[in-house]
Write a protein that holds these residues in place. Structure first.
Motif, PDB file in Angstrom:
ATOM      1  N   ASP A 160      17.007 -18.232   3.506  1.00  0.00           N
ATOM      2  CA  ASP A 160      16.581 -18.819   4.771  1.00  0.00           C
ATOM      3  C   ASP A 160      16.742 -17.786   5.885  1.00  0.00           C
ATOM      4  O   ASP A 160      17.677 -16.979   5.873  1.00  0.00           O
ATOM      5  N   ASP A 161      15.854 -17.810   6.867  1.00  0.00           N
ATOM      6  CA  ASP A 161      15.912 -16.859   7.994  1.00  0.00           C
ATOM      7  C   ASP A 161      17.179 -16.998   8.824  1.00  0.00           C
ATOM      8  O   ASP A 161      17.506 -16.108   9.607  1.00  0.00           O
ATOM      9  N   GLU A 162      17.883 -18.114   8.674  1.00  0.00           N
ATOM     10  CA  GLU A 162      19.103 -18.317   9.465  1.00  0.00           C
ATOM     11  C   GLU A 162      20.281 -17.500   8.948  1.00  0.00           C
ATOM     12  O   GLU A 162      21.308 -17.419   9.609  1.00  0.00           O
ATOM     13  N   TRP A 163      20.148 -16.901   7.761  1.00  0.00           N
ATOM     14  CA  TRP A 163      21.238 -16.096   7.218  1.00  0.00           C
ATOM     15  C   TRP A 163      21.059 -14.627   7.602  1.00  0.00           C
ATOM     16  O   TRP A 163      19.978 -14.062   7.443  1.00  0.00           O
ATOM     17  N   ALA A 164      22.129 -14.022   8.109  1.00  0.00           N
ATOM     18  CA  ALA A 164      22.154 -12.586   8.396  1.00  0.00           C
ATOM     19  C   ALA A 164      23.056 -11.933   7.351  1.00  0.00           C
ATOM     20  O   ALA A 164      24.255 -12.198   7.306  1.00  0.00           O
ATOM     21  N   GLU A 165      22.478 -11.090   6.489  1.00  0.00           N
ATOM     22  CA  GLU A 165      23.221 -10.476   5.382  1.00  0.00           C
ATOM     23  C   GLU A 165      23.937  -9.206   5.842  1.00  0.00           C
ATOM     24  O   GLU A 165      23.334  -8.314   6.435  1.00  0.00           O
ATOM     25  N   VAL A 166      25.221  -9.120   5.550  1.00  0.00           N
ATOM     26  CA  VAL A 166      26.012  -7.907   5.746  1.00  0.00           C
ATOM     27  C   VAL A 166      26.369  -7.407   4.357  1.00  0.00           C
ATOM     28  O   VAL A 166      27.119  -8.057   3.624  1.00  0.00           O
ATOM     29  N   ARG A 167      25.832  -6.252   3.985  1.00  0.00           N
ATOM     30  CA  ARG A 167      26.014  -5.721   2.634  1.00  0.00           C
ATOM     31  C   ARG A 167      27.269  -4.855   2.570  1.00  0.00           C
ATOM     32  O   ARG A 167      27.427  -3.916   3.345  1.00  0.00           O
ATOM     33  N   VAL A 168      28.164  -5.183   1.632  1.00  0.00           N
ATOM     34  CA  VAL A 168      29.417  -4.456   1.427  1.00  0.00           C
ATOM     35  C   VAL A 168      29.424  -3.927  -0.006  1.00  0.00           C
ATOM     36  O   VAL A 168      29.164  -4.679  -0.946  1.00  0.00           O
ATOM     37  N   ASP A 169      29.702  -2.643  -0.157  1.00  0.00           N
ATOM     38  CA  ASP A 169      29.789  -2.061  -1.501  1.00  0.00           C
ATOM     39  C   ASP A 169      30.738  -0.877  -1.458  1.00  0.00           C
ATOM     40  O   ASP A 169      30.820  -0.166  -0.441  1.00  0.00           O
ATOM     41  N   ILE A 170      31.462  -0.652  -2.548  1.00  0.00           N
ATOM     42  CA  ILE A 170      32.402   0.460  -2.618  1.00  0.00           C
ATOM     43  C   ILE A 170      31.693   1.797  -2.811  1.00  0.00           C
ATOM     44  O   ILE A 170      32.231   2.852  -2.506  1.00  0.00           O
ATOM     45  N   ASN A 171      30.455   1.742  -3.300  1.00  0.00           N
ATOM     46  CA  ASN A 171      29.698   2.952  -3.617  1.00  0.00           C
ATOM     47  C   ASN A 171      28.805   3.341  -2.438  1.00  0.00           C
ATOM     48  O   ASN A 171      27.828   2.642  -2.148  1.00  0.00           O
ATOM     49  N   PRO A 172      29.084   4.463  -1.757  1.00  0.00           N
ATOM     50  CA  PRO A 172      28.250   4.870  -0.624  1.00  0.00           C
ATOM     51  C   PRO A 172      26.791   5.099  -1.013  1.00  0.00           C
ATOM     52  O   PRO A 172      25.893   4.928  -0.186  1.00  0.00           O
ATOM     53  N   ALA A 173      26.536   5.449  -2.274  1.00  0.00           N
ATOM     54  CA  ALA A 173      25.158   5.686  -2.734  1.00  0.00           C
ATOM     55  C   ALA A 173      24.313   4.411  -2.668  1.00  0.00           C
ATOM     56  O   ALA A 173      23.077   4.491  -2.640  1.00  0.00           O
ATOM     57  N   ALA A 174      24.947   3.243  -2.625  1.00  0.00           N
ATOM     58  CA  ALA A 174      24.215   1.978  -2.516  1.00  0.00           C
ATOM     59  C   ALA A 174      23.742   1.708  -1.089  1.00  0.00           C
ATOM     60  O   ALA A 174      23.055   0.720  -0.846  1.00  0.00           O
ATOM     61  N   ARG A 175      24.120   2.563  -0.147  1.00  0.00           N
ATOM     62  CA  ARG A 175      23.740   2.445   1.268  1.00  0.00           C
ATOM     63  C   ARG A 175      24.071   1.064   1.860  1.00  0.00           C
ATOM     64  O   ARG A 175      23.214   0.408   2.462  1.00  0.00           O
ATOM     65  N   PRO A 176      25.338   0.627   1.696  1.00  0.00           N
ATOM     66  CA  PRO A 176      25.713  -0.674   2.264  1.00  0.00           C
ATOM     67  C   PRO A 176      25.906  -0.583   3.775  1.00  0.00           C
ATOM     68  O   PRO A 176      26.006   0.515   4.334  1.00  0.00           O
ATOM     69  N   ASN A 177      25.987  -1.731   4.430  1.00  0.00           N
ATOM     70  CA  ASN A 177      26.341  -1.753   5.852  1.00  0.00           C
ATOM     71  C   ASN A 177      27.795  -1.329   6.042  1.00  0.00           C
ATOM     72  O   ASN A 177      28.142  -0.680   7.028  1.00  0.00           O
ATOM     73  N   ILE A 178      28.645  -1.739   5.088  1.00  0.00           N
ATOM     74  CA  ILE A 178      30.066  -1.404   5.135  1.00  0.00           C
ATOM     75  C   ILE A 178      30.464  -0.862   3.765  1.00  0.00           C
ATOM     76  O   ILE A 178      30.252  -1.532   2.751  1.00  0.00           O
TER      77      ILE A 178
END
Length: 199
Positions: free
Chosen positions: A42-60
């Protein structure tokens, strides 16, 4: 498991609020990976991507055991798909505590992990090396579900190792221990478990 918003609304309070909702997606992987479950599309969700691997290009860049970049009670939901089994067993509780910390009261964790009970049955039946399905990473066998995707590990991706595991009872136990009020776990369709835990 039916992952529609309607199916969750009956017992997840934050889904009934108006306005934008923050989804912390732990172990998010690369941005072009698997789509989010229907309940988060749904457009009401804002995803913040967290990953331990910098190669995954997460937000955090962070482990699920220490998401210092996510404020306490800053998320309406946390989605963890095939992430918690990558923690060392002695870190597993800390991973659930950190998820609980970042959730708002009434927020929820949607979690998907391999089911050790189903995997053990396959191994006992002599199917440890039998290909069960194909993923974007390649063929998946019970041995991959137990110890981590062997082809990825062979290519040098140490993040893909599995260091702990869950049955339905063990997953519920961890969630209740860290303070979740309502925890529901059931088998999925790929030798896995889906759980919803409400804070």
């Amino acid at each position: 498991m039916d992952l529609s918003t309607q199916a969750l609304q009956s017992f997840v309070p934050c889904l009934n609020q108006a306005g934008p909702k923050v989804l912390v997606h732990v172990g998010a992987g690369s941005p072009n990976g698997r789509p989010l479950p229907e309940c988060f599309q749904d457009d009401e969700w804002a995803e913040v991507r967290v990953d331990i691997n910098p190669a995954a290009r997460p937000n955090i860049v962070a482990s699920v055991t220490d998401m210092a970049g996510v404020p306490t009670a800053g998320a309406d939901a946390v989605f963890s798909s095939h992430t918690h089994e990558h923690l060392d067993d002695h870190e597993a509780e800390q991973g659930f505590e950190e998820v609980f910390r970042v959730l708002k009261p009434g927020g929820f964790l949607l979690i998907n992990v391999p089911d050790l009970a189903q995997i053990a049955e396959l191994i006992l039946q002599g199917q440890a090396d039998e290909v069960l399905y194909d993923s974007k990473a390649g063929p998946i066998r019970p041995i991959d579900m137990l110890f981590g995707h062997q082809a990825s590990l062979k290519s040098g991706n140490g993040y893909m190792a599995h260091r702990t595991g869950f049955t339905a009872q063990r997953l519920q136990r961890f969630c209740f221990k860290v303070g979740f009020n309502d925890v529901r776990v059931r088998a999925g369709g790929n030798w896995d478990l889906w759980g919803v835990a409400v804070k």
